[in-house]
Design a protein around this motif. Sequence first.
Motif, mmCIF file in Angstrom:
data_model
loop_
_atom_site.group_PDB
_atom_site.id
_atom_site.type_symbol
_atom_site.label_atom_id
_atom_site.label_comp_id
_atom_site.label_asym_id
_atom_site.label_seq_id
_atom_site.Cartn_x
_atom_site.Cartn_y
_atom_site.Cartn_z
ATOM 1 N N LEU A 1 42.027 -18.282 70.975
ATOM 2 C CA LEU A 1 41.060 -19.229 71.664
ATOM 3 C C LEU A 1 40.439 -19.843 69.700
ATOM 4 O O LEU A 1 40.768 -20.892 69.966
ATOM 5 N N LEU A 2 39.197 -18.436 69.207
ATOM 6 C CA LEU A 2 38.632 -19.204 68.603
ATOM 7 C C LEU A 2 39.855 -19.304 67.059
ATOM 8 O O LEU A 2 39.532 -19.634 66.113
ATOM 9 N N ILE A 3 40.634 -18.389 66.653
ATOM 10 C CA ILE A 3 41.239 -18.244 65.918
ATOM 11 C C ILE A 3 41.998 -19.644 66.103
ATOM 12 O O ILE A 3 42.366 -20.736 65.435
ATOM 13 N N ALA A 4 42.711 -19.808 67.019
ATOM 14 C CA ALA A 4 43.679 -21.580 67.115
ATOM 15 C C ALA A 4 42.716 -22.374 66.682
ATOM 16 O O ALA A 4 43.280 -23.386 66.170
ATOM 17 N N VAL A 5 41.342 -22.832 67.140
ATOM 18 C CA VAL A 5 40.496 -23.821 66.682
ATOM 19 C C VAL A 5 39.933 -23.806 65.477
ATOM 20 O O VAL A 5 39.753 -24.317 64.801
ATOM 21 N N SER B 1 40.310 -33.283 64.939
ATOM 22 C CA SER B 1 41.063 -31.580 65.107
ATOM 23 C C SER B 1 40.646 -30.600 65.770
ATOM 24 O O SER B 1 41.705 -29.849 66.047
ATOM 25 N N PHE B 2 39.753 -30.665 66.004
ATOM 26 C CA PHE B 2 39.125 -29.749 66.987
ATOM 27 C C PHE B 2 39.742 -30.105 68.198
ATOM 28 O O PHE B 2 40.597 -28.967 69.034
ATOM 29 N N LEU B 3 40.153 -31.515 68.872
ATOM 30 C CA LEU B 3 40.779 -31.413 70.182
ATOM 31 C C LEU B 3 41.717 -31.478 70.343
ATOM 32 O O LEU B 3 42.473 -30.552 70.720
ATOM 33 N N MET B 4 42.713 -31.088 69.044
ATOM 34 C CA MET B 4 44.035 -31.327 69.242
ATOM 35 C C MET B 4 44.384 -29.791 68.885
ATOM 36 O O MET B 4 45.347 -29.575 69.399
ATOM 37 N N ALA B 5 43.261 -28.781 68.324
ATOM 38 C CA ALA B 5 43.863 -27.073 68.298
ATOM 39 C C ALA B 5 43.555 -26.672 69.974
ATOM 40 O O ALA B 5 44.168 -25.962 69.924
ATOM 41 N N LEU B 6 42.537 -27.467 70.704
ATOM 42 C CA LEU B 6 42.253 -27.154 71.608
ATOM 43 C C LEU B 6 43.314 -27.560 72.320
ATOM 44 O O LEU B 6 44.004 -26.485 73.536
ATOM 45 N N SER B 7 43.502 -28.520 72.299
ATOM 46 C CA SER B 7 44.897 -28.732 72.593
ATOM 47 C C SER B 7 46.062 -27.968 72.945
ATOM 48 O O SER B 7 47.357 -27.634 73.385
ATOM 49 N N ALA B 8 46.507 -27.677 71.293
ATOM 50 C CA ALA B 8 47.469 -26.906 71.444
ATOM 51 C C ALA B 8 47.542 -25.463 71.675
ATOM 52 O O ALA B 8 48.009 -25.419 72.263
ATOM 53 N N TRP B 9 46.119 -25.575 71.488
ATOM 54 C CA TRP B 9 46.188 -23.747 72.090
ATOM 55 C C TRP B 9 46.869 -24.026 73.534
ATOM 56 O O TRP B 9 46.976 -22.538 74.183
ATOM 57 N N LEU B 10 46.396 -24.776 74.586
ATOM 58 C CA LEU B 10 46.350 -24.730 76.037
ATOM 59 C C LEU B 10 48.302 -24.872 76.163
ATOM 60 O O LEU B 10 48.682 -23.914 77.111
#
Length: 198
Positions: free
Chosen positions: A47-51, A100-109
Motif C-alpha cells: 500500500l505504501l509503495i502503491a500510494v 492522485s492519492f485517491l486514484m492510487a488508493l483505489s488502484a491498490w484496492l
Amino acid sequence: MNSQNVKRLTRETVDEPSTNLGKNNSKNVRFRREKRAAMAQRGIRSLLIAVAIPLSLALCNVFFFGSAEGYGAVSTSWRISKPFWFPPLWALHMTCVASSFLMALSAWLVWADGGFHRNPTALYLYLAQLCSSLAWDPVVFRMAAPWVGLLVCSATFGALVGCSRQFKEVNPIAGNLVMPCLAWASFLAIVNLNLLFL
C-alpha cells in the motif's frame, strides 16, 4: 491386575492423541497468526509503495511545472478579470495531489483483490489516467497551451470514467473513490475552457 493395566493403557493411549492434537493445534494457531501478520506487513508495504509512487510523481510535477505562467500569463488584463470561482494556484495543486492519492488508493484496492490480473484493461486505464493527469500541469502551466490542456483533460476524464467502471466490477469501494477525481477532472475542463476564451 491385568484388567487394571488394560484400563491404564487404554486411557494413556486415548489421552496421548488428544495432547498431541492440542500441541499441534496451538502450533497451527501460532503459525496462522504469524502468517497473517506477515501478510499484513506485505499488504501495508505494498500500500505504501502503491500510494507513494504516484503521490511523489504528482508532487514532483507540481514542483517542477506548477508555476503560474499558463494559469495567469495569457495577458495582464486577464489576471485582473479572472473569474472569482477560479481556485488559487495552491488549491489547484493540492487538489491534484489529493486526486492522485485517491486514484492510487483505489488502484491498490483493485490490485489487492486481483483485479489487474483478471482484467488488464483496468490497469491500462489507470496508467492512461496517471500519465494524462501528470501531463496536464506541464501543458497548461509551462507551455501555456489551453487547447492541448483541454484535450489532455478530456483524455483524463475518459480514462477516469473507464477506471470507475472497471474498478467497480472488482471492488465497489475502489470504484466510488474515483468519483471525486471525476468531479475534479470535469472542473479542470471548465477551467481550461475559460482559459481558452478569456
